[in-house]
Design a protein around this motif. Structure first.
Motif, PDB file in Angstrom:
ATOM      1  N   ILE A  80      34.564  55.646 -54.094  1.00 54.99           N
ATOM      2  CA  ILE A  80      35.305  55.002 -53.007  1.00 54.99           C
ATOM      3  C   ILE A  80      34.536  54.990 -51.688  1.00 54.99           C
ATOM      4  O   ILE A  80      34.622  54.043 -50.910  1.00 54.99           O
ATOM      5  CB  ILE A  80      36.683  55.677 -52.833  1.00 54.99           C
ATOM      6  CG1 ILE A  80      37.539  54.896 -51.834  1.00 54.99           C
ATOM      7  CG2 ILE A  80      36.537  57.147 -52.419  1.00 54.99           C
ATOM      8  CD1 ILE A  80      38.977  55.372 -51.768  1.00 54.99           C
ATOM      9  N   ALA A  81      33.740  56.024 -51.423  1.00 54.65           N
ATOM     10  CA  ALA A  81      33.025  56.110 -50.143  1.00 54.65           C
ATOM     11  C   ALA A  81      31.933  55.053 -50.027  1.00 54.65           C
ATOM     12  O   ALA A  81      31.572  54.648 -48.917  1.00 54.65           O
ATOM     13  CB  ALA A  81      32.422  57.501 -49.962  1.00 54.65           C
ATOM     14  N   GLU A  82      31.411  54.588 -51.149  1.00 59.74           N
ATOM     15  CA  GLU A  82      30.314  53.615 -51.126  1.00 59.74           C
ATOM     16  C   GLU A  82      30.780  52.194 -51.371  1.00 59.74           C
ATOM     17  O   GLU A  82      29.960  51.268 -51.421  1.00 59.74           O
ATOM     18  CB  GLU A  82      29.262  53.979 -52.200  1.00 59.74           C
ATOM     19  CG  GLU A  82      28.505  55.267 -51.958  1.00 59.74           C
ATOM     20  CD  GLU A  82      29.319  56.496 -52.301  1.00 59.74           C
ATOM     21  OE1 GLU A  82      30.078  56.441 -53.286  1.00 59.74           O
ATOM     22  OE2 GLU A  82      29.192  57.509 -51.575  1.00 59.74           O
ATOM     23  N   ALA A  83      32.073  51.980 -51.518  1.00 63.04           N
ATOM     24  CA  ALA A  83      32.593  50.669 -51.914  1.00 63.04           C
ATOM     25  C   ALA A  83      33.223  49.926 -50.737  1.00 63.04           C
ATOM     26  O   ALA A  83      33.589  50.511 -49.713  1.00 63.04           O
ATOM     27  CB  ALA A  83      33.629  50.831 -53.032  1.00 63.04           C
ATOM     28  N   ASP A  84      33.335  48.610 -50.898  1.00 68.61           N
ATOM     29  CA  ASP A  84      34.154  47.801 -50.002  1.00 68.61           C
ATOM     30  C   ASP A  84      35.582  47.841 -50.524  1.00 68.61           C
ATOM     31  O   ASP A  84      35.844  47.518 -51.691  1.00 68.61           O
ATOM     32  CB  ASP A  84      33.644  46.355 -49.962  1.00 68.61           C
ATOM     33  CG  ASP A  84      32.414  46.207 -49.090  1.00 68.61           C
ATOM     34  OD1 ASP A  84      32.484  46.593 -47.905  1.00 68.61           O
ATOM     35  OD2 ASP A  84      31.395  45.703 -49.586  1.00 68.61           O
ATOM     36  N   ILE A  85      36.523  48.227 -49.659  1.00 65.82           N
ATOM     37  CA  ILE A  85      37.908  48.441 -50.055  1.00 65.82           C
ATOM     38  C   ILE A  85      38.768  47.306 -49.507  1.00 65.82           C
ATOM     39  O   ILE A  85      38.763  47.038 -48.302  1.00 65.82           O
ATOM     40  CB  ILE A  85      38.452  49.784 -49.520  1.00 65.82           C
ATOM     41  CG1 ILE A  85      37.449  50.921 -49.780  1.00 65.82           C
ATOM     42  CG2 ILE A  85      39.818  50.075 -50.111  1.00 65.82           C
ATOM     43  CD1 ILE A  85      37.204  51.213 -51.226  1.00 65.82           C
ATOM     44  N   ILE A  86      39.531  46.650 -50.376  1.00 66.21           N
ATOM     45  CA  ILE A  86      40.441  45.575 -49.969  1.00 66.21           C
ATOM     46  C   ILE A  86      41.859  46.029 -50.292  1.00 66.21           C
ATOM     47  O   ILE A  86      42.248  46.123 -51.457  1.00 66.21           O
ATOM     48  CB  ILE A  86      40.110  44.260 -50.691  1.00 66.21           C
ATOM     49  CG1 ILE A  86      38.657  43.839 -50.404  1.00 66.21           C
ATOM     50  CG2 ILE A  86      41.074  43.158 -50.251  1.00 66.21           C
ATOM     51  CD1 ILE A  86      38.206  42.598 -51.166  1.00 66.21           C
ATOM     52  N   ALA A 133      37.054  56.736 -48.017  1.00 62.56           N
ATOM     53  CA  ALA A 133      36.820  55.301 -47.822  1.00 62.56           C
ATOM     54  C   ALA A 133      36.325  55.028 -46.408  1.00 62.56           C
ATOM     55  O   ALA A 133      36.834  55.575 -45.430  1.00 62.56           O
ATOM     56  CB  ALA A 133      38.100  54.517 -48.090  1.00 62.56           C
ATOM     57  N   LYS A 134      35.316  54.144 -46.309  1.00 64.77           N
ATOM     58  CA  LYS A 134      34.705  53.829 -45.019  1.00 64.77           C
ATOM     59  C   LYS A 134      34.748  52.339 -44.689  1.00 64.77           C
ATOM     60  O   LYS A 134      34.777  51.966 -43.520  1.00 64.77           O
ATOM     61  CB  LYS A 134      33.250  54.296 -45.003  1.00 64.77           C
ATOM     62  CG  LYS A 134      33.055  55.783 -45.235  1.00 64.77           C
ATOM     63  CD  LYS A 134      31.571  56.121 -45.331  1.00 64.77           C
ATOM     64  CE  LYS A 134      31.365  57.594 -45.633  1.00 64.77           C
ATOM     65  NZ  LYS A 134      29.921  57.920 -45.811  1.00 64.77           N
ATOM     66  N   HIS A 135      34.722  51.502 -45.700  1.00 62.98           N
ATOM     67  CA  HIS A 135      34.603  50.059 -45.485  1.00 62.98           C
ATOM     68  C   HIS A 135      35.893  49.387 -45.976  1.00 62.98           C
ATOM     69  O   HIS A 135      35.990  48.974 -47.130  1.00 62.98           O
ATOM     70  CB  HIS A 135      33.384  49.510 -46.221  1.00 62.98           C
ATOM     71  CG  HIS A 135      32.150  50.360 -46.073  1.00 62.98           C
ATOM     72  ND1 HIS A 135      31.436  50.446 -44.899  1.00 62.98           N
ATOM     73  CD2 HIS A 135      31.521  51.177 -46.955  1.00 62.98           C
ATOM     74  CE1 HIS A 135      30.423  51.257 -45.055  1.00 62.98           C
ATOM     75  NE2 HIS A 135      30.447  51.720 -46.291  1.00 62.98           N
ATOM     76  N   ASP A 140      39.179  49.964 -36.689  1.00 57.82           N
ATOM     77  CA  ASP A 140      37.992  49.642 -37.469  1.00 57.82           C
ATOM     78  C   ASP A 140      38.319  48.818 -38.707  1.00 57.82           C
ATOM     79  O   ASP A 140      37.403  48.400 -39.433  1.00 57.82           O
ATOM     80  CB  ASP A 140      37.273  50.926 -37.896  1.00 57.82           C
ATOM     81  CG  ASP A 140      38.176  51.852 -38.710  1.00 57.82           C
ATOM     82  OD1 ASP A 140      39.341  52.056 -38.302  1.00 57.82           O
ATOM     83  OD2 ASP A 140      37.726  52.381 -39.746  1.00 57.82           O
ATOM     84  N   VAL A 141      39.608  48.577 -38.966  1.00 57.62           N
ATOM     85  CA  VAL A 141      40.019  47.880 -40.187  1.00 57.62           C
ATOM     86  C   VAL A 141      40.443  46.455 -39.857  1.00 57.62           C
ATOM     87  O   VAL A 141      41.477  46.249 -39.197  1.00 57.62           O
ATOM     88  CB  VAL A 141      41.173  48.629 -40.880  1.00 57.62           C
ATOM     89  CG1 VAL A 141      41.647  47.867 -42.123  1.00 57.62           C
ATOM     90  CG2 VAL A 141      40.737  50.046 -41.263  1.00 57.62           C
TER      91      VAL A 141
END
Length: 231
Positions: free
Chosen positions: A144-150, A174-176, A198-199
């Motif tokens: 999850i930390a390296e993924a783009d989250i929608i 989650a970051k992105h 940031d979201v």
């Protein structure tokens, strides 16, 4: 004094970045005539469950390209039947996160465009003592930390559930993240902007306001009930 609605109508522009109080707020109003048509159809009180469910899927598929247009890519070497060339691939994997239960209605539309995406789930329920949403279920992939989250939810009303889901995902690393809905109230957009500036928030419809029960006006009723036929 301008109303909250006028405020967001003025500052929410397709593909534009808004500077408010020295903070960058990213709100994207997705505009497309076919989306407008499907929204008008599913808003109707007599729209039956099968058609409502289909329209939610179609709208989700139509807004997916706008939601993903800013994803980072990397150059890759591609061998065609004729010669070697350079193409581009997504830099990060994608995780779709429907907020249970209504968010499930948007999932298939996005998976049609992004079949390689992983799917996480966040379930929220209201604490009757605090009246605040609490997470009762959360299952996310390890990357999850390296993924783009929608994050997906058809309605953005008060923003309480959306903010709680985003916070739960951030606590997992989650970051992105981006948040996507079909119909938003100004109060809900403002809640995400304040709690998670940031979201980015994506929506094809920004409605007037909430009523005294927290429903969006004009809205479309309870999206979860209408998707799953539990009205």
């Amino acid at each position: 004094m301008c109303s909250i609605l006028s405020f967001f109508r003025y500052f929410t522009l397709v593909g534009k970045v808004t500077q408010i109080h020295a903070r960058v707020i990213l709100n994207y109003h997705i505009q497309h005539p076919v989306i407008d048509d499907r929204l008008a159809r599913l808003r109707h009180r007599d729209c039956p469950t099968p058609q409502f469910r289909q329209y939610v899927k179609e709208i989700s598929q139509l807004i997916a390209p706008s939601v993903t247009e800013n994803l980072l890519t990397l150059p890759v070497e591609v061998e065609t039947p004729m010669e070697i060339t350079t193409g581009r691939r997504l830099e990060r994997s994608i995780i779709l996160v429907p907020i249970l239960r209504a968010g499930l209605g948007m999932l298939d539309g996005f998976l049609n465009i992004l079949p390689e995406a992983s799917v996480a789930h966040v379930g929220l329920a209201r604490n009757e003592d605090t009246l605040q949403p609490e997470c009762y279920y959360h299952k996310s992939p390890e990357h999850i930390a390296e993924a783009d989250i929608i994050v997906l939810d058809p309605m953005l009303a008060t923003g309480g559930s959306a903010c709680a889901a985003i916070e739960a995902l951030k606590q997992q690393g989650a970051k992105h993240l981006v948040f996507v809905c079909m119909v938003a109230a100004p109060e809900g957009v403002n809640a995400i902007n304040l709690a998670h500036p940031d979201v980015p928030v994506y929506y094809p419809a920004l409605d007037n306001r909430l009523n005294e029960h927290g429903y969006i006006l004009p809205g479309l009723g309870d999206a979860g009930d209408r998707i799953f036929g539990t009205c």
